[in-house]
Design a protein around this motif. Structure first.
Motif, PDB file in Angstrom:
ATOM      1  N   GLN A 233       0.859  -1.175   0.000  1.00 17.65           N
ATOM      2  CA  GLN A 233       0.000   0.000   0.000  1.00 17.65           C
ATOM      3  C   GLN A 233       0.896   1.225   0.000  1.00 17.65           C
ATOM      4  OE1 GLN A 233      -2.917   0.056   3.123  1.00 17.65           O
ATOM      5  NE2 GLN A 233      -3.865   1.927   2.364  1.00 17.65           N
ATOM      6  N   SER A 236      -3.023   6.175   1.677  1.00 15.07           N
ATOM      7  CA  SER A 236      -4.200   5.733   2.409  1.00 15.07           C
ATOM      8  C   SER A 236      -5.441   6.583   2.142  1.00 15.07           C
ATOM      9  CB  SER A 236      -3.897   5.679   3.898  1.00 15.07           C
ATOM     10  OG  SER A 236      -3.337   6.892   4.301  1.00 15.07           O
ATOM     11  N   PRO A 239      -6.992   5.227  -0.744  1.00 17.80           N
ATOM     12  CA  PRO A 239      -6.098   4.073  -0.727  1.00 17.80           C
ATOM     13  C   PRO A 239      -5.423   3.850  -2.092  1.00 17.80           C
ATOM     14  CG  PRO A 239      -8.409   3.387  -0.485  1.00 17.80           C
ATOM     15  CD  PRO A 239      -8.380   4.875  -0.408  1.00 17.80           C
ATOM     16  N   HIS A 241      -2.839   1.053  -3.892  1.00 21.49           N
ATOM     17  CA  HIS A 241      -2.222  -0.254  -3.679  1.00 21.49           C
ATOM     18  C   HIS A 241      -1.552  -0.769  -4.942  1.00 21.49           C
ATOM     19  CE1 HIS A 241      -4.080  -1.572   0.221  1.00 21.49           C
ATOM     20  NE2 HIS A 241      -4.908  -0.605  -0.088  1.00 21.49           N
TER      21      HIS A 241
END
Ligand SMILES: [Mn+2]
Length: 409
Positions: A233, A236, A239, A241
């Motif tokens: 990740q 945040s 998010p 990824h």
């Protein structure tokens, strides 16, 4: 509604010249089962579908078999985007036919960013999410090259080009955003601060060219990233990824837990979870003296579905030609007698001898630790050549031609 995010399949990859087709087939069986059991509506693949631009027919067959196997599942849409390893024309060639089985292919960027915007509808036909399916952005998609420009200027303008591309997509999806429909941005790029492993072949993205995730425009609810092979990740809110590659593509990934990400969208909110991909084979590194290595090899237990692959690194204190012979015989004998383990990479070093080849002078690495492109890049470094994108892409094309003629069936 559920979206499964994966990337960096690298179908056709060979590890130290060992075929991985069986592993890929097992992964796709697993992925199809996961699509069924998890009730996945959309499969989003963020680049590096194939390991090389012009894959062998047996490799294409694995890809098409998987895509057609999804017809019988609940997966309503598949989105495939190109990565730096993919040839845009290879991915795009079957695009029109694949449309009929609900597979959308965006092999490369065009002048029209709107072509990358894909609306995802729920069972009732209502737009439930929007995916901005951004493929790998090549330098020619991002900027005009300027004669006499410095390396830093060039990198800055690449970064600006990337951000500008996403800004256009954010602007184009404003209506959706304002109606609370989540907009997901795909990407095949390096984000600053992310952890890389040995198997990523840098085409132009040196670490400096990475874009900071905080610099991206607002409006996206999730960044589905590809390019790096280690799942991680990198942001945040929203998010962000990397799903990582499903297979361990180099020994440096031997401890990585491979996974796919699942986005569950309800009431305009995105919940992100992940599912571990089983390791169909293990990659094992063994180091020590020959006696120690033999002992470690003898204590291995066969646990994987497929034969585990071993990187054997033996160091002895004193140079001894007889030992070299014994070592070679041992490796050959081990591989002949073992069904569950195979030494695919090996090295014998003597502590009292300085290695002659330039690659190992300070790093303990030998030529066999590098892929062809890395060797070529080292040559460019040595010659002080910084205008390298065209040279590297030309070299890659030649390499792909060599690879695609090597194996035909
Ligand atoms: Mn990759």
């Amino acid at each position: 509604m559920k979206i499964l995010h994966t990337s960096d399949w690298h179908i056709g990859q060979r590890l130290h010249n060992n075929d991985r087709e069986e592993e890929h087939r097992m992964f796709f069986d697993w992925l199809k089962q996961t699509v069924i059991t998890q009730n996945i509506d959309v499969l989003l693949v963020c680049g590096d579908i194939f390991d090389i631009g012009f894959p062998a027919n047996s490799v294409l067959k694995i890809y098409y078999s998987f895509l057609t196997s999804l017809i019988a599942t609940n997966c309503r849409q598949v989105i495939i985007t190109g990565g730096n390893h993919d040839s845009v024309s290879t991915l795009d060639a079957p695009k029109e036919i694949l449309k009929f089985i609900n597979v959308t292919v965006i092999g490369g960027a065009t002048d029209d960013p709107a072509a990358e915007i894909i609306e995802i509808r729920d069972e009732t036909g209502k737009t439930a999410a929007v995916v901005c399916a951004v493929p790998y952005l090549r330098e020619k998609n991002l900027r005009k090259s300027i004669a006499g420009e410095s390396f830093d200027d060039r990198e800055r303008s690449i970064r600006e080009g990337i951000l500008n591309h996403y800004l256009q997509l954010s602007d184009l999806t404003k209506t959706h955003q304002n109606s609370g429909i989540p907009v997901i941005a795909a990407g095949h790029l390096y984000v600053q601060g992310a952890v890389i492993s040995e198997s990523e072949r840098g085409i132009y993205v040196g670490n400096q060219a990475g874009v900071s995730i905080s610099a991206f425009p607002t409006g996206f609810g999730y960044f589905a990233l590809g390019h790096l092979h280690r799942a991680q990740q990198v942001g945040s809110s929203p998010p962000a990824h990397y799903s990582g590659s499903p297979l361990m593509l180099s020994f440096s990934e031997k401890h990585d837990k491979k996974r796919v990400n699942i986005l569950e969208i309800s009431d305009g909110k995105i919940l992100v979870t992940d599912i571990k991909i089983p390791a169909f084979r293990k990659l094992i590194s063994i180091k020590g003296s020959l006696a120690e290595a033999k002992e470690k090899l003898a204590s291995l237990n066969p646990e994987s579905q497929l034969c585990d692959w071993i990187d054997l690194d033996v160091e002895e204190p004193v140079h001894d030609p007889l030992l070299m012979r014994l070592y070679d015989d041992f490796v050959e004998d081990f591989n002949t007698k073992n069904d569950h383990f195979k030494i695919v990479k090996n090295m014998l070093r003597f502590a009292d001898r300085k290695q002659l080849d330039t690659f190992s002078a300070d790093s303990g690495l030998t030529l066999s630790d590098f892929n062809e492109v890395e060797v070529f890049e080292k040559l460019l470094d040595q010659e002080g050549i910084f205008e390298r994108e065209d040279l590297i892409s030309c070299f890659n094309q030649l390499l792909q031609m060599v690879h695609s003629t090597e194996k035909q069936d």
